[in-house]
Write a protein that holds these residues in place. Structure first.
Motif, PDB file in Angstrom:
ATOM      1  N   SER A 139       0.800  -1.258   0.095  1.00 15.92           N
ATOM      2  CA  SER A 139       0.019  -0.035  -0.179  1.00 15.92           C
ATOM      3  C   SER A 139       0.931   1.237  -0.030  1.00 15.92           C
ATOM      4  N   GLU A 142       0.179   4.138  -2.665  1.00 20.29           N
ATOM      5  CA  GLU A 142      -1.400   4.599  -2.762  1.00 20.29           C
ATOM      6  C   GLU A 142      -1.209   6.092  -2.743  1.00 20.29           C
ATOM      7  N   THR A 148      -2.087   0.588  -5.980  1.00 19.23           N
ATOM      8  CA  THR A 148      -2.161  -0.481  -5.132  1.00 19.23           C
ATOM      9  C   THR A 148      -1.695  -1.686  -5.886  1.00 19.23           C
ATOM     10  N   SER A 252      -5.661   3.049  -7.261  1.00 20.07           N
ATOM     11  CA  SER A 252      -6.240   2.906  -6.103  1.00 20.07           C
ATOM     12  C   SER A 252      -7.641   3.634  -6.191  1.00 20.07           C
TER      13      SER A 252
END
Ligand code: GCU
Length: 340
Positions: A139, A142, A148, A252
């Motif tokens: 993550s 992001e 992602t 994302s």
């Protein structure tokens, strides 16, 4: 139109399509359907294509066709560096990119790209879907890049192949131009093997070898055969210097825009794709060797340990933060080989 121009034209077309398709809603949890455009640099017969196609089928079936995945193989949306940028800006929603590409966005990915990280495919697959080890890493892009990471497909063991003959020790690579993936670590790997490093996009490699821009490359058997590199570099040496990794990356915002139920189906389909890929990989590797041999390639067994020794110091050199060591040590802890 040249290959590159065609790719860019296709990318521009897809951008317009994607923009139109995405406009309904990027509100978190409110989007009830869209087309995922997926950028891939492999052919339609590659295990990654087949596994991703299975994912698309599952998603379409389970959502009554509200969500679908359109795969663009053969770099038609651009080489991986461009595809990654397109996912970041939302023009393309999904892509498969190799580890070195992510290392260029966050150096922590180096921990999983080092030649000493994974012993074999099983070890790698245990680690790259263990969120305790990789969750934060996946993550980490992001906020910065709107990307992602969902997980990965193995690239299997990578070995060296050349136009000029077998390579039984790094000395045989001295002064030879070795194509590498585009990253600092990969350049250092080639140099540690004594070669002159030439970073280049995957799709340019066939002509690069043919024209003598490079003398050698390194990859797995499946790519060697599906890209027909054996035609221009017929000497394969089993250096087995790295277990490579491809990542699935998703925009994302698009992921967050899905309803919770659809996101669960999406995740389930991705798991199915991963399992399919693992199942297909071994047979695809065996078939690739046969194809390459029939096309004139020779596969040489060499002492892989001399290559491993040359590459071992890279971990100390490239892992410079606590976070990077934590990921690397977490990965190594899942090894079943005796430590030392
Ligand atoms: C493998 C890998 C690709 C990567 C390629 C390369 O084929 O699956 O993602 O781009 O190696 O060497 O560039």
């Amino acid at each position: 139109m040249g290959r590159r121009a065609a790719a860019l034209a296709a990318a521009a077309g897809a951008t317009a399509v994607a923009a139109a398709a995405c406009s309904p809603s990027l509100e978190p949890g409110a989007n009830e359907g869209d087309v995922f455009h997926l950028a891939l640099n492999q052919t339609e017969t590659h295990p990654s294509y087949i596994a991703l196609d299975r994912w698309g089928e599952h998603l379409a079936e389970q959502t009554g066709g509200r969500w679908t995945i359109d795969i663009y193989p053969n770099e038609t949306l651009g080489a991986q560096a461009e595809a990654l940028q397109l996912v970041s800006d939302g023009s393309v929603e999904l892509a498969i990119v190799s580890g070195p590409q992510l290392e260029n966005l966050n150096r922590d990915f180096i921990a999983l790209n080092l030649p000493t990280t994974f012993d074999d495919i099983d070890h790698q697959m245990r680690v790259v879907h263990d969120m305790a080890v990789v969750g934060e890493l996946y993550s980490s892009l992001e906020e910065t890049n709107n990307i992602t990471v969902l997980g990965g497909f193995t690239q299997g063991e990578r070995s060296v192949y050349t136009a000029f003959g077998p390579v039984s020790s790094p000395a045989d690579l001295a002064g030879q131009k070795l194509r590498v993936q585009e990253s600092e670590l990969n350049i250092a790997m080639a140099q540690a093997l004594g070669a002159s490093a030439t970073p280049m996009a995957y799709g340019e490699l066939y002509t690069g070898l043919q024209a003598g821009v490079v003398d050698a490359a390194e990859n797995n058997e499946v790519s060697y055969a599906s890209q027909r590199h054996f035609e221009v570099a017929p000497h394969w040496s089993y250096t087995r210097h790295q277990v490579g990794l491809d990542y699935l990356v998703v925009n994302s915002d698009v992921l967050a825009s899905m309803t919770e139920a659809d996101r669960a189906v999406f995740a389930e389909g991705w798991e199915l794709a991963r399992a399919t890929h693992v199942e297909l990989w071994r047979a695809a590797t065996e078939e690739a060797v046969i194809t390459a041999e029939e096309g004139g390639a020779t596969f040489h067994e060499v002492d892989a340990s001399v290559f491993r020794e040359a590459l071992e110091p890279l971990a100390e050199r490239f892992l410079t933060t606590e976070t990077q060591w934590e990921i690397y040590d977490g990965a190594r802890a899942a090894s079943t080989e005796p430590s030392g």
